[in-house]
Design an enzyme around this catalytic site. Sequence first.
Site, short mmCIF file in Angstrom:
data_model
loop_
_atom_site.label_atom_id
_atom_site.label_comp_id
_atom_site.label_asym_id
_atom_site.label_seq_id
_atom_site.Cartn_x
_atom_site.Cartn_y
_atom_site.Cartn_z
N THR A 154 -1.75 3.62 4.46
CA THR A 154 -0.90 4.75 4.06
C THR A 154 0.11 4.98 5.15
O THR A 154 -0.20 4.76 6.31
CB THR A 154 -1.80 6.01 3.94
OG1 THR A 154 -2.72 5.82 2.88
CG2 THR A 154 -0.99 7.27 3.71
N SER B 220 0.80 -1.23 0.00
CA SER B 220 0.00 0.00 0.00
C SER B 220 0.83 1.28 0.00
O SER B 220 0.27 2.38 0.02
CB SER B 220 -0.94 0.01 1.21
OG SER B 220 -0.22 -0.18 2.41
N THR C 73 -4.96 7.74 7.56
CA THR C 73 -4.86 6.53 6.75
C THR C 73 -6.25 5.93 6.67
O THR C 73 -7.08 6.12 7.56
CB THR C 73 -3.84 5.53 7.33
OG1 THR C 73 -3.83 4.35 6.51
CG2 THR C 73 -4.19 5.13 8.75
N GLY C 74 -6.49 5.20 5.60
CA GLY C 74 -7.82 4.61 5.43
C GLY C 74 -8.39 4.98 4.08
O GLY C 74 -7.64 5.28 3.14
N THR D 243 1.50 6.98 -0.26
CA THR D 243 0.66 5.80 -0.47
C THR D 243 0.59 5.43 -1.94
O THR D 243 0.80 6.29 -2.82
CB THR D 243 -0.77 6.06 0.04
OG1 THR D 243 -1.52 4.84 0.02
CG2 THR D 243 -1.49 7.08 -0.82
N GLY E 265 -9.51 7.07 1.47
CA GLY E 265 -9.27 8.48 1.22
C GLY E 265 -10.53 9.29 0.92
O GLY E 265 -10.66 10.43 1.35
N ARG F 237 -7.33 8.52 -10.26
CA ARG F 237 -7.95 8.75 -8.95
C ARG F 237 -6.89 9.27 -7.96
O ARG F 237 -5.80 8.74 -7.87
CB ARG F 237 -8.55 7.44 -8.42
CG ARG F 237 -9.17 7.54 -7.01
CD ARG F 237 -8.20 7.12 -5.92
NE ARG F 237 -8.86 7.03 -4.61
CZ ARG F 237 -8.19 6.82 -3.47
NH1 ARG F 237 -6.88 6.70 -3.49
NH2 ARG F 237 -8.83 6.76 -2.34
N GLY G 109 -6.36 10.22 -3.91
CA GLY G 109 -6.96 10.08 -2.58
C GLY G 109 -6.62 11.25 -1.69
O GLY G 109 -6.21 12.32 -2.13
N ASP G 110 -6.77 11.02 -0.40
CA ASP G 110 -6.53 12.08 0.59
C ASP G 110 -5.05 12.37 0.80
O ASP G 110 -4.67 13.48 1.17
CB ASP G 110 -7.15 11.68 1.93
CG ASP G 110 -6.55 10.38 2.48
OD1 ASP G 110 -6.34 9.44 1.68
OD2 ASP G 110 -6.29 10.30 3.69
#
Length: 340
Positions: A189, A87, A240-241, A207, A243, A217, A219-220
């Site tokens: 992440t 990841s 983390t998780g 990440t 996003g 795409r 993410g956060d």
Amino acid sequence: MPPLSRRQFVTRSVTTVAGSALIGRTSAAPMPPMADLSDSAPLIISTWPFGKPANESALACLKRGGSGLDAIEEGIRLTESDPTNPSVGLAGIPNSEGVVQLDACIMSGPGHRAGGVAALEGFAHPISVARRVMESTPHVLLVGEGARAFAAKNGFERGPKVSPGQKKAWKAWVQQQAEAKRKTDNHDTIAMVALLPDGNVFGGCSTSGRGYKLPGRVGDSPIIGSGLYVDNEVGAAGATGLGENVMRYCGSFLVVEFMRQGLHPQEACIETIRRIARLDPLGFDLAINFIALDKKGRYGAAGTGQGFEYSVTSERSSRVLQSPGLTAKNVGPVGGNVTK
Ligand code: GLY
């Protein structure tokens, strides 16, 4: 089958501890009482057990005389180099076209400077490219082909578009094309925040993002205020998780703002999740997790569901701790006060 995320190997149960927020128990140490969640600088906090060697590398860098940014970069590079991490870095799970697209950002408390890259293909260390964006361009974020061209022009280390193991897993995924596969829990992440003895705060985040995501795409993680936020008056937070569930709420910024209002970092992480769960149609079913640290050397974390493990490193110790986990059942009415 793609390699399992580390999270999938962890056995967890949630236990209520009288007089405290809910505390999950895992192979990691249980959460100490909140009053103990502090240490003296240099203090480095990061997400997941794989953050522990990264923290230790960051601390070693500081001890050699490296700057806060050097430490964050060096620590995160270690995780990016791990060929077993699905990841973070180029061993990560690719997108739906079989190509790994990496996201990262870095932030300096002094000067409130930030840099990031998103959807970067074929370079081993997005955290280093993010730092270069911060330090040598007037911009904060470069994406896709522009980020790739910038990394190439600046001579950064290249790598494969996907690892051989992940390519095999991706081919299997293409054959299956199952919607359930798309929902695989595969978006861990590394977010890292650090407090230095001089009171300055730094952070970074890296990440490969959500596995089998659509090309392009983002993410956060590379978005300042979502996957990471550093405020030299207050402290820093990282996420983390999943996003999408962090970036719609500027999650890390919110954690820092709750700390600014006086909450302990752990309370700030809890209150952020409660705020998001109150607004979100999914409630607590969000797969989001935060770490935070303030200028006083206090730190904490919280996650939805059963919580998550995070790493805390100082000159005194280096440990993996279990965060509190929040569900609709264990935090009381959504929108209520923080349970201590
Ligand atoms: N938090 C990593 C991602 O969703 O991309």
